[in-house]
Design an enzyme around this catalytic site. Structure first.
Site, PDB file in Angstrom:
ATOM      1  CB  THR A  18      -0.909   0.042   1.253  1.00  0.00           C
ATOM      2  OG1 THR A  18      -1.555  -1.231   1.405  1.00  0.00           O
ATOM      3  CG2 THR A  18      -1.951   1.114   1.140  1.00  0.00           C
ATOM      4  CB  SER A 113       4.057   4.628   7.939  1.00  0.00           C
ATOM      5  OG  SER A 113       3.045   5.531   8.224  1.00  0.00           O
ATOM      6  CG  HIS A 114       0.899   2.461  10.699  1.00  0.00           C
ATOM      7  ND1 HIS A 114       1.034   2.585   9.340  1.00  0.00           N
ATOM      8  CD2 HIS A 114       0.360   1.252  10.918  1.00  0.00           C
ATOM      9  CE1 HIS A 114       0.567   1.491   8.767  1.00  0.00           C
ATOM     10  NE2 HIS A 114       0.153   0.660   9.697  1.00  0.00           N
ATOM     11  CG  ASP A 277       2.029   8.425  10.763  1.00  0.00           C
ATOM     12  OD1 ASP A 277       2.318   9.625  10.568  1.00  0.00           O
ATOM     13  OD2 ASP A 277       1.994   7.580   9.854  1.00  0.00           O
ATOM     14  CG  ASP A 279       5.225   8.374   7.523  1.00  0.00           C
ATOM     15  OD1 ASP A 279       4.338   8.121   8.369  1.00  0.00           O
ATOM     16  OD2 ASP A 279       5.050   8.238   6.291  1.00  0.00           O
ATOM     17  CG  ASP A 281       1.917   9.708   6.339  1.00  0.00           C
ATOM     18  OD1 ASP A 281       1.806   9.200   7.476  1.00  0.00           O
ATOM     19  OD2 ASP A 281       2.213   9.041   5.326  1.00  0.00           O
ATOM     20  NE  ARG A 282      -1.378   5.886   9.025  1.00  0.00           N
ATOM     21  CZ  ARG A 282      -1.876   4.679   9.163  1.00  0.00           C
ATOM     22  NH1 ARG A 282      -2.589   4.389  10.236  1.00  0.00           N
ATOM     23  NH2 ARG A 282      -1.648   3.752   8.258  1.00  0.00           N
ATOM     24  CD  GLU A 363      -5.818   6.312   2.656  1.00  0.00           C
ATOM     25  OE1 GLU A 363      -6.144   5.204   2.211  1.00  0.00           O
ATOM     26  OE2 GLU A 363      -4.656   6.609   2.952  1.00  0.00           O
ATOM     27  CD  GLU A 364      -9.633   3.309   7.334  1.00  0.00           C
ATOM     28  OE1 GLU A 364      -9.613   3.209   8.573  1.00  0.00           O
ATOM     29  OE2 GLU A 364      -8.739   2.893   6.599  1.00  0.00           O
ATOM     30  CB  SER A 365      -5.910   4.616   7.951  1.00  0.00           C
ATOM     31  OG  SER A 365      -5.567   5.272   6.739  1.00  0.00           O
ATOM     32  CE  LYS A 376      -1.285   8.255   5.493  1.00  0.00           C
ATOM     33  NZ  LYS A 376      -0.719   7.362   4.488  1.00  0.00           N
ATOM     34  NE  ARG A 496      -5.567  -2.028   7.452  1.00  0.00           N
ATOM     35  CZ  ARG A 496      -4.657  -2.093   8.436  1.00  0.00           C
ATOM     36  NH1 ARG A 496      -5.040  -2.394   9.661  1.00  0.00           N
ATOM     37  NH2 ARG A 496      -3.376  -1.881   8.187  1.00  0.00           N
TER      38      ARG A 496
HETATM   39  C1  VG1 Z   1      -2.789   1.370   5.797  1.00  0.00           C
HETATM   40  C2  VG1 Z   1      -4.056   2.205   5.777  1.00  0.00           C
HETATM   41  C3  VG1 Z   1      -4.101   3.068   4.543  1.00  0.00           C
HETATM   42  C4  VG1 Z   1      -2.834   3.929   4.476  1.00  0.00           C
HETATM   43  C5  VG1 Z   1      -1.607   3.044   4.556  1.00  0.00           C
HETATM   44  C6  VG1 Z   1      -0.313   3.834   4.605  1.00  0.00           C
HETATM   45  O1  VG1 Z   1      -2.773   0.510   4.688  1.00  0.00           O
HETATM   46  O2  VG1 Z   1      -5.195   1.378   5.834  1.00  0.00           O
HETATM   47  O3  VG1 Z   1      -5.262   3.858   4.559  1.00  0.00           O
HETATM   48  O4  VG1 Z   1      -2.805   4.676   3.282  1.00  0.00           O
HETATM   49  O5  VG1 Z   1      -1.655   2.227   5.721  1.00  0.00           O
HETATM   50  O6  VG1 Z   1      -0.320   4.708   5.688  1.00  0.00           O
HETATM   51  P1  VG1 Z   1      -3.168  -1.050   4.780  1.00  0.00           P
HETATM   52  O7  VG1 Z   1      -2.918  -1.608   3.409  1.00  0.00           O
HETATM   53  O8  VG1 Z   1      -2.341  -1.640   5.851  1.00  0.00           O
HETATM   54  O9  VG1 Z   1      -4.623  -1.072   5.164  1.00  0.00           O
HETATM   55  V1  VG1 Z   1       1.131   5.070   6.436  1.00  0.00           V
HETATM   56  O10 VG1 Z   1       0.853   6.444   7.323  1.00  0.00           O
HETATM   57  O11 VG1 Z   1       1.348   3.615   7.330  1.00  0.00           O
HETATM   58  O12 VG1 Z   1       2.263   5.109   5.245  1.00  0.00           O
HETATM   59 CO    CO Z   2       2.456   7.351   7.857  1.00  0.00          CO
END
Ligand code: VG1
Ligand code: CO
Length: 543
Positions: A18, A113-114, A277, A279, A281-282, A363-365, A376, A496
């Site tokens: 993703t 990221s997270h 988060d 990096d 972006d959240r 996004e919902e995340s 983001k 999910r």
């Molecule tokens: C998750 C989130 C998605 C987001 C992605 C990257 O992906 O659901 O909405 O864009 O993380 O976010 P997945 O495929 O695990 O559902 V970040 O801030 O972790 O780069």
């Molecule tokens: Co991120």
């Protein structure tokens, strides 16, 4: 400068998900693992000769070593210029901004990221294209293809670059420019928002806690919120980026940002709570006594964006990822602007933003952003909230409740089932996929299925098709359940399950999400037979 051409062989599994390539840190540290992926990326974009890039990361373990390798490989591959954040630090939105401002040919962002960081946790590499946005699917496909054919890579045999010192140095013919990671990002924010109004808000006694979660936004938030906008020192908590994020998950949600949630639900809560988060972006937004779901936050920001200078002439459209609630759609309809439903992941917003079809995406995340960059942007969302609060002079709770009264409410929740055996998760998804066609009209747990399909997306700008983007179940009475497999995990599969139920305009808005969603949840569990396939129905994380 001596360039070494080293023989290598393809390594399996270097397929970006993703958001870039994510693996255990120790996997990235294996010989040739990072080198192969970087060389494959450079090959996939037609070589690095004469090109310029931005490089930086969220400061997690292995960040600095990876940057030194990328610099040496960029130089050996003939790049002209690499712009690096001081000490290797750049948030994802700041990197996107630098790519755009300097018109570079792209950039490498080092982050998972997270996901947690450390030698036994996760690392990642994202390549962003020259528009500043995540590589689109056609490019990630080319990169992956290149990883399967790679037989050599180039690296310069030179000393490490001093990343602590701002200024220019040379690696052979290539310039390395070390820049302050915050400066141009902060300048961009000043063009978007009414900093004077936000300053007046803080000087009037408005209180806030920003939890940087020991991740990359610490320096950005401290400089912007405290040093520039006058928030009292101590407003930013956990503001020093650590290589292991203090052993936490730098994921801004009620589970991983629990200390912030506890504060905000307690008697001494400040007016606004926010977190970002790994990096940067959240974002998570919490008012005194009220958690704002990311889907609601997107809708509220879109509905109120005109209160900030950058958007005072209105927005051109809104895009949201498919699993995100339809709260934003209600705002788009009211504003009379276009609304788009894209697959999960920021890479699908790039074309719409580039074409000027949308101004705000989310996004919902917990990701929200606008056309100011192509990622983001956590702090952007916090600043837009502050700008709105400064103008409306109401509390977060008042603004949220007013929004629900005006537009109706979409109750929403996401369940994550982590570290599920991949074969079991796939078997559940395959079985569900197989019965979609027969579901409409049938009832489960008192819910009648109105539609059932697998989401695919036709990009309206370049016509590309992205398939297999999640299984959707719609129920009469505006209920919806979505099943998807995560594309960012590094262990087994993460399922999910996204649950939503919309109310009529003027309908009941004060139920608890659990109560409002219990019927949809029961139906989704029954239809998928989750218990039978994976042996559990209790999620690890609920957001
Ligand atoms: C998750 C989130 C998605 C987001 C992605 C990257 O992906 O659901 O909405 O864009 O993380 O976010 P997945 O495929 O695990 O559902 V970040 O801030 O972790 O780069
Ligand atoms: Co991120």
């Amino acid at each position: 400068m001596k360039v070494d051409t080293r023989a290598t062989a393809p390594i399996e599994g270097q397929k970006p998900g993703t958001s870039g390539l994510r693996k255990k840190t120790r996997v990235f540290m294996e010989p040739e693992y990072l080198e192969n992926f970087i060389q494959a990326t450079l090959n996939a974009i037609g070589g690095a000769g004469g090109k310029s890039f931005v490089v930086g990361g969220d400061g997690r373990y292995f960040n600095r070593e990876a940057i030194q390798t990328i610099l040496k490989m960029a130089a050996a591959n003939g790049a002209r210029l690499v712009i690096v954040g001081q000490d290797g630090i750049l948030s994802t939105p700041a990197a996107s901004n630098l790519i755009r401002q300097n018109k570079t040919d792209g950039g490498f962002i080092l982050s998972a990221s997270h996901n947690p960081g450390g030698i036994d946790e996760d690392f990642g590499v994202k390549f962003n294209a020259e528009n500043g946005g995540p590589a689109p699917e056609k490019l990630t496909a080319r990169i992956f293809e290149a990883t399967t054919r790679i037989d050599q890579y180039q690296i310069a045999e030179v000393d490490d670059v001093d990343l602590a010192r701002i200024g220019e140095t040379r690696l052979g013919d290539m310039t390395v420019r070390v820049v302050d990671p915050v400066e141009s990002y902060k300048a961009l924010m000043e063009t978007l928002f009414d900093f004077d109004a936000i300053r007046a808000l803080f000087s009037g006694g408005f209180t806030m806690r920003f939890d940087a979660m020991h991740a990359v936004t610490g320096p950005y938030a401290t400089e912007i919120l405290e040093n520039t906008l006058g928030a009292p020192s101590g407003t930013v908590a956990n503001g020093i980026p650590l290589e292991d994020f203090g052993k936490g998950h730098p994921d801004p949600n009620p589970i991983w940002a629990k200390p912030l949630m506890d504060l905000m639900m307690g008697a001494d809560a400040p007016d606004l709570g926010a977190a970002s988060d790994g990096d940067g972006d959240r974002n998570m937004i919490v008012g005194r006594g009220i958690y704002v779901t990311p889907s609601d936050s997107l809708a509220i920001l879109a509905a109120n964006a005109h209160l900030a200078p950058a958007y005072e002439k209105g927005i051109s459209g809104i895009a949201r990822s498919m699993p995100t609630s339809a709260a934003a759609d209600r705002v788009a309809a009211a504003l009379g602007v276009e609304c788009f439903e894209t697959p999960t992941g920021w890479k699908f917003f790039g074309n719409l933003l580039d074409a000027g079809r949308v101004t705000i995406c989310g996004e919902e995340s917990a990701g929200t952003g606008s056309d100011h960059v192509r990622e983001k942007d956590g702090l952007w969302a916090v600043l837009l909230w502050l700008n709105i609060l400064a103008v409306r002079k109401q509390s977060v709770a008042e603004i949220v409740n007013d929004h629900w009264q005006t537009y109706g409410r979409n109750y929403y929740s996401r369940f994550d089932f982590e570290a599920v055996a991949s074969d079991k998760a796939n078997a559940m998804m395959d079985a569900l996929r197989g019965k979609l066609a027969g579901l409409p009209g049938q009832s489960f747990a008192g819910q009648t299925v109105s539609f059932a399909d697998e989401f695919s997306y036709h990009d309206p700008v370049d016509g590309s098709l992205s398939e297999n983007q999640g299984l959707r179940l719609g129920f009469e009475g505006d209920g919806r359940a979505v099943f998807r497999l995560s594309g960012t995990g590094t262990e087994g599969a993460t399922i999910r399950l996204y649950l939503e139920r919309g109310t009529e305009q003027g309908g009941e808005t004060s139920m608890s999400p659990q109560d409002a969603l219990s019927g949809v949840l029961a139906a989704a569990l029954e239809i998928s037979d989750m218990e039978g396939f994976i042996g559990r129905t209790t999620p690890d994380v609920t957001t």
